[in-house]
Design a protein around this motif. Structure first.
Motif, PDB file in Angstrom:
ATOM      1  N   PHE A  17      -1.561 -10.015  -4.146  1.00  0.00           N
ATOM      2  CA  PHE A  17      -1.120 -11.304  -4.674  1.00  0.00           C
ATOM      3  C   PHE A  17      -0.442 -11.052  -6.015  1.00  0.00           C
ATOM      4  O   PHE A  17      -1.001 -10.364  -6.873  1.00  0.00           O
ATOM      5  N   ILE A  18       0.738 -11.612  -6.212  1.00  0.00           N
ATOM      6  CA  ILE A  18       1.501 -11.396  -7.438  1.00  0.00           C
ATOM      7  C   ILE A  18       1.869 -12.747  -8.031  1.00  0.00           C
ATOM      8  O   ILE A  18       2.563 -13.549  -7.394  1.00  0.00           O
ATOM      9  N   SER A  19       1.413 -13.012  -9.254  1.00  0.00           N
ATOM     10  CA  SER A  19       1.787 -14.242  -9.943  1.00  0.00           C
ATOM     11  C   SER A  19       3.171 -14.080 -10.555  1.00  0.00           C
ATOM     12  O   SER A  19       3.503 -13.019 -11.097  1.00  0.00           O
ATOM     13  N   ILE A  20       3.965 -15.131 -10.487  1.00  0.00           N
ATOM     14  CA  ILE A  20       5.329 -15.063 -11.021  1.00  0.00           C
ATOM     15  C   ILE A  20       5.834 -16.488 -11.257  1.00  0.00           C
ATOM     16  O   ILE A  20       5.320 -17.444 -10.657  1.00  0.00           O
ATOM     17  N   ASP A  21       6.807 -16.620 -12.151  1.00  0.00           N
ATOM     18  CA  ASP A  21       7.426 -17.936 -12.322  1.00  0.00           C
ATOM     19  C   ASP A  21       8.808 -17.909 -11.680  1.00  0.00           C
ATOM     20  O   ASP A  21       9.186 -16.955 -11.006  1.00  0.00           O
ATOM     21  N   GLY A  22       9.575 -18.975 -11.910  1.00  0.00           N
ATOM     22  CA  GLY A  22      10.848 -19.110 -11.216  1.00  0.00           C
ATOM     23  C   GLY A  22      11.917 -18.119 -11.613  1.00  0.00           C
ATOM     24  O   GLY A  22      12.882 -17.925 -10.863  1.00  0.00           O
TER      25      GLY A  22
END
Length: 515
Positions: free
Chosen positions: A82-87
């Motif tokens: 799982f990788i958190s990222i923004d736009g």
């Protein structure tokens, strides 16, 4: 290698605004041209309109790409990341993950709704993303977990039962409570019926979903008249229905004009991991501040409750969870809390560069000179708080801290021709002077392939410090002047490996009798 069930990372976003990461990956046009060599011999640009080039993204991708390649090798065959990222980098991250993990192993993207953006330009950004890929999707089983909302209904039912004995009264009070809390129970609010066995739902459809179902008469238990058949026939064969009826698992209508349904017990209620999650991250920031005696030591920590939920779906009770951008150690906090909730024994590995904290920050003033110190202290305090809140729980809140370092051995610059015969008549100590016995022990463990998480017991034999790893698998002693008495006592324990310094033997007779 190949042992990690789940990896979660919250890499530095491509914004330049994170707490301690040097993560502003933008380059000026001149910097890009210089790095990429796009000048001729006289210093003129070789191409035009370079402001439109993708250098801003390429630097970030060059940072994350080799890490993802390594991450894949660490996962089990049924492992996930799982990788958190923004736009800013969502599109490029997915493109990269499709290359590393394959598009066929894409599991989905979770949209995490957080607090409203305080500095909007045109559109208010209220969410981030969590991209999920499997190492080998075909190895995965469906992800289900016990519904938290169903557990809440069960607790309320048991509470009502302590004061009520009449089934109808219990059902009335439970339905009233469910109706008042529908916003929190939307997925399980239909579990609102009660019999002597407990709570159940009567809303399941008796009709077969497709034509060609079972056709037979079901007589109402009171009127003894046949109930209306579904157009597609019943879902279950007559033999199965009669067994359910015998076991008291059929919910009848008031008379034969209503179709009967099979009771669906509350204990069977399961939920799946949903793509939309709401979590106001300000609550996590406040919680972390309270954990650190009111000091704001970390900006925008990831919500550990959301991580615990994801870990619950993706792992079993004995799996390993890795986070190699661990920050404030939210992932470790989540693993410990989940272990307490389900009596699990998951292990966590947190990896973090010792990025220095800003001298003006509350973290620095509180004594935390780098981000690793914050993470370690957060695990200690979280484990202590969880233990206080769950006095009967048995869980492992401890952890071992290891740091990457240079070799314990001195550099050797001699070639064989420079050695004098006298050098071979004695054993020269080639270990660096500042290294401890513990430093040597962990290097030996690495050399022998012994897990760094192995149990280590420290004992004393004839005033010498002796390490016993994994119940006599490895015994080591790095003290000076090791006598025959020490060797003999260690030999009696029959270790698979025994390691000591070449120069540690007290005299020649010890060396002679060593074997």
């Amino acid at each position: 290698l190949g042992k990690v069930k789940m990896i979660y990372i919250d890499p530095p976003y491509n914004t330049g605004n994170d707490f301690v990461y040097a993560d502003d990956f933008a380059q000026s046009t001149d910097e890009y041209l210089e790095n990429s060599g796009q000048f001729d011999d006289e210093g003129n640009r070789l191409v035009k309109n370079l402001d439109t080039n993708g250098r801003f993204h390429s630097d970030w991708l060059n940072m994350i790409y080799p890490r993802l390649k390594l991450a894949k090798d660490l996962l089990t065959e049924d492992g996930v990341i799982f990788i958190s990222i923004d736009g800013h980098e969502l599109e490029t991250l997915e493109f990269l993950c499709n290359e590393v993990f394959s598009k066929s192993n894409f599991l989905g993207t979770i949209v995490l709704q957080t607090a409203t953006d305080n500095n909007p330009t045109q559109v208010n950004e209220e969410h981030e993303y969590m991209v999920c890929y499997a190492k080998n999707r075909s190895c995965l089983l469906p992800w289900y977990r016990i519904s938290e909302a169903a557990e809440a209904i069960q607790k309320q039912y048991e509470k009502i039962k302590r004061t009520e004995t009449n089934v109808e009264n219990i059902q009335t009070k439970l339905r009233e409570w469910i109706n008042n809390n529908k916003d929190k129970l939307s997925q399980v609010a239909h579990y609102n019926c009660v019999d002597e066995k407990g709570v159940y739902s009567a809303s399941s459809n008796s009709s077969n979903p497709h034509p060609g179902g079972y056709m037979y008469d079901i007589l109402h238990y009171k009127t003894k008249l046949p109930c209306p058949k579904p157009a597609n026939g019943w879902r279950w064969p007559e033999k199965t229905f009669l067994k359910w009826e015998k076991d008291g698992e059929v919910h009848w209508g008031a008379d034969h004009t209503t179709q009967p349904h099979i009771k669906k017990r509350l204990s069977t209620a399961r939920e799946q991991l949903k793509s939309m999650v709401y979590e106001d991250n300000r609550a996590e920031t406040k919680m972390l501040s309270q954990l650190f005696d009111g000091k704001k030591v970390f900006d925008n920590p990831k919500p550990h409750k959301v991580l615990a939920r994801v870990i619950d779906f993706a792992t079993n009770e004995d799996d390993i969870v890795l986070d190699f951008f661990s920050g404030s150690s939210s992932t470790a906090h989540a693993v410990i809390k989940l272990n307490v909730d389900d009596n699990g024994n998951r292990k966590f590995i947190m990896v973090q560069l010792p990025e220095e904290t800003d001298e003006k920050s509350e973290a620095y003033k509180a004594g935390y000179k780098n981000i690793c110190e914050i993470g370690k202290e957060r695990i200690r305090r979280a484990a202590k708080k969880i233990a206080e809140e769950n006095p009967e729980a048995k869980f492992d809140g401890g952890f071992r801290v290891l740091k990457c370092d240079s070799s314990n051995m001195k550099e050797v610059y001699y070639n064989p021709a420079e050695y004098e015969p006298s050098l071979f008549s004695r054993l020269e100590d080639n270990i660096k002077e500042d290294r401890t016995p513990e430093d040597l022990l962990f290097q030996v463990m690495l050399d022998l392939g012994v897990l760094l998480s192995s149990k280590i017991e420290e004992t004393t034999i004839a005033e010498k410090k002796v390490f016993n790893v994994e119940d006599n698998y490895l015994i080591a002693c790095f003290d000076d002047n090791v006598t025959e008495e020490v060797i003999t006592e260690i030999a009696k324990q029959k270790p698979y490996y025994f390691v000591m310094r070449d120069s540690s033997m007290a005299n020649d007779s010890v060396a002679t009798n060593f074997e």
